[in-house]
Design a protein around this motif. Structure first.
Motif, mmCIF file in Angstrom:
data_model
loop_
_atom_site.group_PDB
_atom_site.id
_atom_site.type_symbol
_atom_site.label_atom_id
_atom_site.label_comp_id
_atom_site.label_asym_id
_atom_site.label_seq_id
_atom_site.Cartn_x
_atom_site.Cartn_y
_atom_site.Cartn_z
ATOM 1 N N CYS A 164 -13.294 17.773 -24.875
ATOM 2 C CA CYS A 164 -11.860 17.542 -24.835
ATOM 3 C C CYS A 164 -11.497 16.754 -23.592
ATOM 4 N N VAL A 165 -10.301 16.159 -23.613
ATOM 5 C CA VAL A 165 -9.794 15.362 -22.492
ATOM 6 C C VAL A 165 -8.352 15.806 -22.249
ATOM 7 N N SER A 166 -8.012 16.064 -20.970
ATOM 8 C CA SER A 166 -6.665 16.531 -20.628
ATOM 9 C C SER A 166 -6.108 15.713 -19.472
ATOM 10 N N ALA A 167 -4.808 15.429 -19.533
ATOM 11 C CA ALA A 167 -4.149 14.723 -18.442
ATOM 12 C C ALA A 167 -4.039 15.647 -17.232
ATOM 13 N N ALA A 168 -4.272 15.068 -16.015
ATOM 14 C CA ALA A 168 -4.195 15.837 -14.763
ATOM 15 C C ALA A 168 -3.630 14.936 -13.676
ATOM 16 N N GLY A 169 -2.325 14.719 -13.702
ATOM 17 C CA GLY A 169 -1.701 13.846 -12.704
ATOM 18 C C GLY A 169 -2.105 12.404 -12.918
ATOM 19 N N ASN A 170 -2.672 11.784 -11.876
ATOM 20 C CA ASN A 170 -3.140 10.401 -11.972
ATOM 21 C C ASN A 170 -4.532 10.309 -12.570
ATOM 22 N N TYR A 171 -5.092 11.433 -12.966
ATOM 23 C CA TYR A 171 -6.444 11.471 -13.518
ATOM 24 C C TYR A 171 -6.403 12.075 -14.924
ATOM 25 N N VAL A 172 -7.550 12.002 -15.584
ATOM 26 C CA VAL A 172 -7.785 12.814 -16.771
ATOM 27 C C VAL A 172 -8.983 13.705 -16.480
ATOM 28 N N GLU A 173 -8.924 14.924 -16.987
ATOM 29 C CA GLU A 173 -10.026 15.868 -16.838
ATOM 30 C C GLU A 173 -10.814 15.881 -18.143
ATOM 31 N N ILE A 174 -12.105 15.620 -18.037
ATOM 32 C CA ILE A 174 -12.972 15.523 -19.207
ATOM 33 C C ILE A 174 -13.962 16.682 -19.171
ATOM 34 N N TYR A 181 -15.281 16.880 -15.435
ATOM 35 C CA TYR A 181 -15.339 15.618 -14.709
ATOM 36 C C TYR A 181 -13.931 15.035 -14.624
ATOM 37 N N LEU A 182 -13.740 14.114 -13.702
ATOM 38 C CA LEU A 182 -12.455 13.438 -13.549
ATOM 39 C C LEU A 182 -12.636 11.937 -13.718
ATOM 40 N N MET A 183 -11.606 11.314 -14.221
ATOM 41 C CA MET A 183 -11.597 9.861 -14.381
ATOM 42 C C MET A 183 -10.188 9.382 -14.043
ATOM 43 N N ARG A 184 -10.092 8.398 -13.174
ATOM 44 C CA ARG A 184 -8.776 7.895 -12.782
ATOM 45 C C ARG A 184 -8.284 6.937 -13.870
ATOM 46 N N ALA A 185 -7.461 7.455 -14.749
ATOM 47 C CA ALA A 185 -6.931 6.684 -15.875
ATOM 48 C C ALA A 185 -5.850 7.521 -16.535
ATOM 49 N N THR A 186 -5.091 6.896 -17.404
ATOM 50 C CA THR A 186 -4.119 7.647 -18.198
ATOM 51 C C THR A 186 -4.816 8.173 -19.451
ATOM 52 N N LEU A 187 -4.200 9.171 -20.076
ATOM 53 C CA LEU A 187 -4.778 9.723 -21.300
ATOM 54 C C LEU A 187 -4.808 8.668 -22.400
ATOM 55 N N GLN A 189 -5.228 5.421 -22.002
ATOM 56 C CA GLN A 189 -6.328 4.497 -21.745
ATOM 57 C C GLN A 189 -7.658 5.081 -22.207
ATOM 58 N N VAL A 190 -7.856 6.379 -21.945
ATOM 59 C CA VAL A 190 -9.100 7.017 -22.387
ATOM 60 C C VAL A 190 -9.128 7.148 -23.908
ATOM 61 N N GLU A 191 -7.976 7.451 -24.496
ATOM 62 C CA GLU A 191 -7.908 7.574 -25.953
ATOM 63 C C GLU A 191 -8.335 6.276 -26.635
ATOM 64 N N ASP A 192 -7.977 5.128 -26.042
ATOM 65 C CA ASP A 192 -8.346 3.839 -26.619
ATOM 66 C C ASP A 192 -9.851 3.592 -26.546
ATOM 67 N N LEU A 193 -10.545 4.288 -25.629
ATOM 68 C CA LEU A 193 -11.991 4.115 -25.501
ATOM 69 C C LEU A 193 -12.780 5.039 -26.429
ATOM 70 N N ARG A 204 0.710 15.983 -25.988
ATOM 71 C CA ARG A 204 0.842 14.768 -25.198
ATOM 72 C C ARG A 204 -0.126 14.746 -24.011
ATOM 73 N N CYS A 205 -0.681 15.927 -23.652
ATOM 74 C CA CYS A 205 -1.593 16.013 -22.516
ATOM 75 C C CYS A 205 -3.034 16.327 -22.923
ATOM 76 N N HIS A 206 -3.343 16.429 -24.227
ATOM 77 C CA HIS A 206 -4.671 16.900 -24.620
ATOM 78 C C HIS A 206 -5.214 16.127 -25.829
ATOM 79 N N LEU A 207 -6.478 15.738 -25.724
ATOM 80 C CA LEU A 207 -7.257 15.201 -26.835
ATOM 81 C C LEU A 207 -8.445 16.130 -27.048
ATOM 82 N N VAL A 208 -8.823 16.377 -28.316
ATOM 83 C CA VAL A 208 -9.977 17.226 -28.590
ATOM 84 C C VAL A 208 -10.882 16.535 -29.605
ATOM 85 N N ARG A 209 -12.160 16.844 -29.491
ATOM 86 C CA ARG A 209 -13.107 16.362 -30.509
ATOM 87 C C ARG A 209 -12.916 17.186 -31.778
#
Length: 251
Positions: A164-174, A181-187, A189-193, A204-209
């Protein structure tokens, strides 16, 4: 002390001022770290354990207020009811200040500095060679891995292992195989990848497999909770619940 020196024209009494401050606020030298620990523990699952967190905060406030009340009773300074009326509102306000300090200054820093213990590798047993697993297929964006941060380091994680991927301020938590893990991106931007056929936005803050979903609990309001196989419980909004309807057979 400033009142005595500037207004009342009395000499400064540092010892008396220190005793006054310590009586009113000394207990928070102990309870503030306890509140920070509780906020750190419940920060990712507050929607499931909000009552438990509220009860813990109430106990902390009650114990904190009990200390100066007890001192007032022992010194015959005030009765218990008067002391509670003085200290209880103050300490409730202090809890709000502690939460703001944690949320603004410590929450994101904690996420960046967080490291996850790695389970010891299992013993290796000699077995007949298994057939080679198929290589992960690149996503629509042409990649099968993401460059993420773990503490002060960076590493690559495979997209087909992300839970899963969750928004965490200026980062996303994966979360990948139980590790964060953390990645500096918007949710977005990661969703498009990520491959749209494998991941579903449930909030609005969570993506799941999709194949990590174990159970979906719906509330009368239309919102709900998605329980993942790895143990995470994420909130599901009524708006994004409609994305799951495409897996229902057409009537």
């Amino acid at each position: 002390m400033l009142y005595e020196v500037l207004i009342a024209n009395k000499p400064a009494d540092l010892a008396s001022s220190f005793r006054h401050v310590f009586k009113n606020w000394g207990v928070w030298l102990v309870t503030t770290p306890l509140l920070f620990a509780a906020l750190r523990k419940y920060s990712t699952k507050w929607h499931n354990r909000a009552v438990e967190l509220a009860a813990l905060v109430a106990v902390v406030v009650f114990i904190s207020a009990a200390v100066p009340v007890a001192i007032d009773l022992l010194t015959n300074a005030r009765d218990a009811a008067t002391s509670l009326m003085i200290f209880l509102p103050r300490y409730v306000a202090v809890v709000g200040v502690v939460y703001l300090v944690w949320h603004v200054f410590l929450r994101e820093r904690r996420a960046v500095a967080e490291t996850v213990d790695v389970a010891p590798a299992p013993a290796i047993e000699l077995q007949p060679p298994a057939p080679a697993a198929p290589e992960p297929q690149p996503t629509a964006a042409g990649q099968d891995a993401l460059l993420v941060s773990k503490g002060a380091d960076q590493c690559l994680i495979l997209i087909n292992r992300i839970e899963c991927v969750s928004a965490a301020g200026n980062y996303v938590e994966i979360i990948e195989r139980g590790q964060r893990y953390l990645m500096r991106a918007t949710l977005k931007q990661v969703e498009d990848l990520l491959p749209a056929t494998d991941f579903i936005r449930i909030h609005r803050c969570h993506l799941v497999r999709r194949d990590e979903i174990e159970r979906i609990k719906t509330q009368p309001s239309g919102n709900g909770t998605v329980q993942l196989r790895g143990g995470q419980a994420l909130p599901m909004s009524k708006k994004h619940k409609q994305a799951l309807q495409r897996y229902r057979p057409a009537e």
